[in-house]
Scaffold this active site. Sequence first.
Site, PDB file in Angstrom:
ATOM      1  N   TYR A 143       0.825  -1.208   0.000  1.00  0.00           N
ATOM      2  CA  TYR A 143       0.000   0.000   0.000  1.00  0.00           C
ATOM      3  C   TYR A 143       0.864   1.265   0.000  1.00  0.00           C
ATOM      4  O   TYR A 143       0.736   2.102  -0.884  1.00  0.00           O
ATOM      5  CB  TYR A 143      -0.915  -0.010   1.221  1.00  0.00           C
ATOM      6  CG  TYR A 143      -1.891   1.136   1.283  1.00  0.00           C
ATOM      7  CD1 TYR A 143      -2.996   1.176   0.442  1.00  0.00           C
ATOM      8  CD2 TYR A 143      -1.711   2.178   2.192  1.00  0.00           C
ATOM      9  CE1 TYR A 143      -3.903   2.227   0.507  1.00  0.00           C
ATOM     10  CE2 TYR A 143      -2.613   3.228   2.263  1.00  0.00           C
ATOM     11  CZ  TYR A 143      -3.712   3.258   1.419  1.00  0.00           C
ATOM     12  OH  TYR A 143      -4.596   4.301   1.487  1.00  0.00           O
ATOM     13  N   GLY A 146       3.245   1.293  -2.872  1.00  0.00           N
ATOM     14  CA  GLY A 146       2.371   1.386  -4.050  1.00  0.00           C
ATOM     15  C   GLY A 146       1.927   2.823  -4.292  1.00  0.00           C
ATOM     16  O   GLY A 146       1.965   3.324  -5.418  1.00  0.00           O
ATOM     17  N   ASN A 172      -6.018   9.818   7.862  1.00  0.00           N
ATOM     18  CA  ASN A 172      -7.128   8.958   8.323  1.00  0.00           C
ATOM     19  C   ASN A 172      -8.477   9.672   8.259  1.00  0.00           C
ATOM     20  O   ASN A 172      -8.686  10.673   8.947  1.00  0.00           O
ATOM     21  CB  ASN A 172      -6.881   8.493   9.755  1.00  0.00           C
ATOM     22  CG  ASN A 172      -5.643   7.619   9.858  1.00  0.00           C
ATOM     23  OD1 ASN A 172      -4.536   8.093   9.592  1.00  0.00           O
ATOM     24  ND2 ASN A 172      -5.808   6.373  10.229  1.00  0.00           N
ATOM     25  N   VAL A 185      -9.770   1.621  12.434  1.00  0.00           N
ATOM     26  CA  VAL A 185      -9.992   1.711  13.871  1.00  0.00           C
ATOM     27  C   VAL A 185     -11.338   2.330  14.258  1.00  0.00           C
ATOM     28  O   VAL A 185     -12.012   1.835  15.166  1.00  0.00           O
ATOM     29  CB  VAL A 185      -8.798   2.419  14.560  1.00  0.00           C
ATOM     30  CG1 VAL A 185      -8.692   3.898  14.186  1.00  0.00           C
ATOM     31  CG2 VAL A 185      -8.864   2.255  16.052  1.00  0.00           C
ATOM     32  N   SER A 187     -14.250   2.568  12.657  1.00  0.00           N
ATOM     33  CA  SER A 187     -15.405   1.700  12.393  1.00  0.00           C
ATOM     34  C   SER A 187     -15.365   0.458  13.282  1.00  0.00           C
ATOM     35  O   SER A 187     -16.401   0.022  13.792  1.00  0.00           O
ATOM     36  CB  SER A 187     -15.484   1.339  10.910  1.00  0.00           C
ATOM     37  OG  SER A 187     -14.236   0.908  10.432  1.00  0.00           O
ATOM     38  N   GLY A 205      -2.003   1.241  22.869  1.00  0.00           N
ATOM     39  CA  GLY A 205      -2.911   2.326  22.492  1.00  0.00           C
ATOM     40  C   GLY A 205      -2.275   3.702  22.569  1.00  0.00           C
ATOM     41  O   GLY A 205      -2.961   4.720  22.457  1.00  0.00           O
ATOM     42  N   ARG A 273       0.991  10.201  13.929  1.00  0.00           N
ATOM     43  CA  ARG A 273       0.626  10.774  12.637  1.00  0.00           C
ATOM     44  C   ARG A 273      -0.235  12.014  12.843  1.00  0.00           C
ATOM     45  O   ARG A 273      -1.247  11.957  13.536  1.00  0.00           O
ATOM     46  CB  ARG A 273      -0.128   9.748  11.805  1.00  0.00           C
ATOM     47  CG  ARG A 273      -0.421  10.236  10.405  1.00  0.00           C
ATOM     48  CD  ARG A 273      -1.176   9.222   9.613  1.00  0.00           C
ATOM     49  NE  ARG A 273      -0.365   8.062   9.281  1.00  0.00           N
ATOM     50  CZ  ARG A 273      -0.899   6.863   9.038  1.00  0.00           C
ATOM     51  NH1 ARG A 273      -2.178   6.678   9.135  1.00  0.00           N
ATOM     52  NH2 ARG A 273      -0.127   5.868   8.692  1.00  0.00           N
TER      53      ARG A 273
HETATM   54  P1  NAD Z   1     -12.610   2.018   0.176  1.00  0.00           P
HETATM   55  O1  NAD Z   1     -11.949   0.694   0.305  1.00  0.00           O
HETATM   56  O2  NAD Z   1     -13.942   2.227   0.796  1.00  0.00           O
HETATM   57  O3  NAD Z   1     -12.763   2.411  -1.359  1.00  0.00           O
HETATM   58  C1  NAD Z   1     -11.932   1.943  -2.380  1.00  0.00           C
HETATM   59  C2  NAD Z   1     -12.793   1.637  -3.594  1.00  0.00           C
HETATM   60  O4  NAD Z   1     -11.951   1.218  -4.674  1.00  0.00           O
HETATM   61  C3  NAD Z   1     -13.776   0.480  -3.348  1.00  0.00           C
HETATM   62  O5  NAD Z   1     -15.047   0.845  -3.842  1.00  0.00           O
HETATM   63  C4  NAD Z   1     -13.164  -0.684  -4.113  1.00  0.00           C
HETATM   64  O6  NAD Z   1     -14.126  -1.627  -4.529  1.00  0.00           O
HETATM   65  C5  NAD Z   1     -12.492   0.043  -5.268  1.00  0.00           C
HETATM   66  N1  NAD Z   1     -11.364  -0.695  -5.863  1.00  0.00           N
HETATM   67  C6  NAD Z   1     -10.330  -1.279  -5.225  1.00  0.00           C
HETATM   68  N2  NAD Z   1      -9.499  -1.854  -6.096  1.00  0.00           N
HETATM   69  C7  NAD Z   1     -10.013  -1.619  -7.347  1.00  0.00           C
HETATM   70  C8  NAD Z   1      -9.618  -1.974  -8.651  1.00  0.00           C
HETATM   71  N3  NAD Z   1      -8.513  -2.692  -8.878  1.00  0.00           N
HETATM   72  N4  NAD Z   1     -10.390  -1.566  -9.700  1.00  0.00           N
HETATM   73  C9  NAD Z   1     -11.516  -0.870  -9.476  1.00  0.00           C
HETATM   74  N5  NAD Z   1     -11.955  -0.506  -8.249  1.00  0.00           N
HETATM   75  C10 NAD Z   1     -11.203  -0.885  -7.197  1.00  0.00           C
HETATM   76  O7  NAD Z   1     -11.554   3.082   0.708  1.00  0.00           O
HETATM   77  P2  NAD Z   1     -11.689   4.655   0.944  1.00  0.00           P
HETATM   78  O8  NAD Z   1     -11.441   4.903   2.382  1.00  0.00           O
HETATM   79  O9  NAD Z   1     -12.916   5.188   0.320  1.00  0.00           O
HETATM   80  O10 NAD Z   1     -10.408   5.161   0.155  1.00  0.00           O
HETATM   81  C11 NAD Z   1     -10.501   5.732  -1.132  1.00  0.00           C
HETATM   82  C12 NAD Z   1      -9.127   6.202  -1.580  1.00  0.00           C
HETATM   83  O11 NAD Z   1      -8.612   7.156  -0.662  1.00  0.00           O
HETATM   84  C13 NAD Z   1      -8.093   5.090  -1.679  1.00  0.00           C
HETATM   85  O12 NAD Z   1      -7.278   5.301  -2.816  1.00  0.00           O
HETATM   86  C14 NAD Z   1      -7.276   5.255  -0.434  1.00  0.00           C
HETATM   87  O13 NAD Z   1      -5.961   4.793  -0.601  1.00  0.00           O
HETATM   88  C15 NAD Z   1      -7.323   6.764  -0.222  1.00  0.00           C
HETATM   89  N6  NAD Z   1      -7.118   7.093   1.192  1.00  0.00           N
HETATM   90  C16 NAD Z   1      -8.100   6.885   2.115  1.00  0.00           C
HETATM   91  C17 NAD Z   1      -7.860   7.176   3.460  1.00  0.00           C
HETATM   92  C18 NAD Z   1      -8.898   6.993   4.509  1.00  0.00           C
HETATM   93  O14 NAD Z   1      -8.596   7.181   5.678  1.00  0.00           O
HETATM   94  N7  NAD Z   1     -10.126   6.642   4.205  1.00  0.00           N
HETATM   95  C19 NAD Z   1      -6.613   7.684   3.845  1.00  0.00           C
HETATM   96  C20 NAD Z   1      -5.637   7.854   2.876  1.00  0.00           C
HETATM   97  C21 NAD Z   1      -5.905   7.580   1.545  1.00  0.00           C
HETATM   98  N1  UDP Z   2      -6.222  -0.184  15.632  1.00  0.00           N
HETATM   99  C1  UDP Z   2      -6.664  -0.653  16.868  1.00  0.00           C
HETATM  100  N2  UDP Z   2      -7.760  -1.460  16.903  1.00  0.00           N
HETATM  101  C2  UDP Z   2      -8.462  -1.806  15.792  1.00  0.00           C
HETATM  102  C3  UDP Z   2      -8.014  -1.318  14.527  1.00  0.00           C
HETATM  103  C4  UDP Z   2      -6.897  -0.513  14.496  1.00  0.00           C
HETATM  104  O1  UDP Z   2      -6.069  -0.339  17.907  1.00  0.00           O
HETATM  105  O2  UDP Z   2      -9.460  -2.549  15.916  1.00  0.00           O
HETATM  106  C5  UDP Z   2      -5.062   0.717  15.595  1.00  0.00           C
HETATM  107  C6  UDP Z   2      -3.983   0.347  14.578  1.00  0.00           C
HETATM  108  O3  UDP Z   2      -3.061  -0.570  15.136  1.00  0.00           O
HETATM  109  C7  UDP Z   2      -3.375   1.696  14.299  1.00  0.00           C
HETATM  110  C8  UDP Z   2      -4.546   2.679  14.434  1.00  0.00           C
HETATM  111  O4  UDP Z   2      -5.519   1.992  15.208  1.00  0.00           O
HETATM  112  O5  UDP Z   2      -2.409   2.022  15.252  1.00  0.00           O
HETATM  113  C9  UDP Z   2      -5.150   3.110  13.123  1.00  0.00           C
HETATM  114  O6  UDP Z   2      -5.425   1.945  12.384  1.00  0.00           O
HETATM  115  P1  UDP Z   2      -6.208   1.975  11.003  1.00  0.00           P
HETATM  116  O7  UDP Z   2      -6.187   0.585  10.464  1.00  0.00           O
HETATM  117  O8  UDP Z   2      -7.520   2.634  11.193  1.00  0.00           O
HETATM  118  O9  UDP Z   2      -5.360   2.967  10.074  1.00  0.00           O
HETATM  119  P2  UDP Z   2      -3.796   3.146   9.745  1.00  0.00           P
HETATM  120  O10 UDP Z   2      -2.971   2.291  10.666  1.00  0.00           O
HETATM  121  O11 UDP Z   2      -3.664   2.732   8.327  1.00  0.00           O
HETATM  122  O12 UDP Z   2      -3.564   4.579   9.991  1.00  0.00           O
END
Ligand code: NAD
Ligand code: UDP
Length: 314
Positions: A143, A146, A172, A185, A187, A205, A273
């Site tokens: 990720y 990527g 986040n 976390v 949800s 935590g 972060r």
């Molecule tokens: P999400 O998983 O709800 O949404 C991702 C969507 O992309 C889904 O609908 C999934 O079905 C679709 N998808 C995945 N792979 C695909 C593929 N190969 N072809 C077509 N569709 C594909 O996640 P989100 O939280 O809505 O995140 C959306 C974007 O924002 C992502 O690129 C994620 O990396 C970026 N982002 C989100 C967060 C966050 O906290 N939510 C933080 C940083 C970056």
């Molecule tokens: N985390 C947690 N309990 C959970 C899910 C996540 O304590 O049920 C922690 C996780 O280890 C991380 C933080 O919450 O330190 C945020 O995790 P999340 O997966 O939401 O996002 P990211 O780590 O990608 O920022």
Amino acid sequence: MRILVTGGAGFIGSHLIDRLMEEGHEVLCLDNFYTGHKRNILKWLDKPYFELIRHDITEPIRLEVDRIYHLACPASPVHYQYNPVKTIKTNVMGTLNMLGLAKRVKARILLASTSEVYGDPEVHPQPEEYRGNVNPIGIRSCYDEGKRVAETLAFDYHRQNGVDIRVARIFNTYGSRMLFNDGRVVSNFAVQALRGHPLTVYGDGSQTRSFCYVSDLVEGLIRLMNGDYIGPVNLGNPGEYTILELAQKIQQMVNPDNEIAFKPLPQDDPKQRQPDITKAKTILGWEPTIPLDEGLKLLIDDFRSRLNSGESSN
Ligand code: NAD
Ligand code: UDP
Ligand code: UDP
């Protein structure tokens, strides 16, 4: 304008589509439904200016559009680590295809990048100039590396082919519509609290995150797309909390009798972060408006009503 939203059936994508449809645009939603769901865009399905395309972005596709919000990629560690090779393909081949499409039709393309490009940051808070501390061979690399390649591709298509790019580094983000089994976390804690299960805190935590409500984030994405600055721009809420504080907040809001259960900390979990949003403030005139307590209430109300209506966990 005709606007393509990749990942449009997902969490952030579907909220973005709501805004774009309400503004009167023609919207093409492209998704392979890996973590996205038709339910999220149900209200637009019978509208003539909305089109749903089931497609995987790792395969090429030819479409004619003016703008592309490129969000397709699973964002939760649980989902992006389930098939890590697929995740990196989506980030690299998928982004390449979307940039190729943008080049061919001269569309402006916004890449949804992430704060994960900073890895486990040694600079705090993180400004855009910070180059990050990322493990290239760890379980998060599919990720975060990527997304780093996706940014590189965007900037190289810009320099080499003049593609009109925008790059957002999203921190986040949480809000209504997240999947019950999303695994992130906020949800997780909300579902656990509402079901009367213990809240699973990983590690002790003490690690921190900064949580942005989805409507604020969508406003930032739209401003970035519509402005002249290509980025990268941090979009996030600078309010920083430990994960234990978050668990206690949700515990208090839903049911103070819920227990907290400590579980092992996943490998390479970033310790802290917080976005430096100086650029977003000064260049886009953007800053978040929804404090954590208010956003959590919105999310919990949404989850409660979905749980009561019997929605399944995926
Ligand atoms: P999400 O998983 O709800 O949404 C991702 C969507 O992309 C889904 O609908 C999934 O079905 C679709 N998808 C995945 N792979 C695909 C593929 N190969 N072809 C077509 N569709 C594909 O996640 P989100 O939280 O809505 O995140 C959306 C974007 O924002 C992502 O690129 C994620 O990396 C970026 N982002 C989100 C967060 C966050 O906290 N939510 C933080 C940083 C970056
Ligand atoms: N985390 C947690 N309990 C959970 C899910 C996540 O304590 O049920 C922690 C996780 O280890 C991380 C933080 O919450 O330190 C945020 O995790 P999340 O997966 O939401 O996002 P990211 O780590 O990608 O920022
Ligand atoms: N591509 C696509 N849709 C388009 C244009 C290109 O999916 O409308 C894909 C194309 O198949 C290629 C990628 O985008 O895999 C990069 O395209 P580009 O034109 O930059 O490279 P080339 O096709 O010359 O390798």
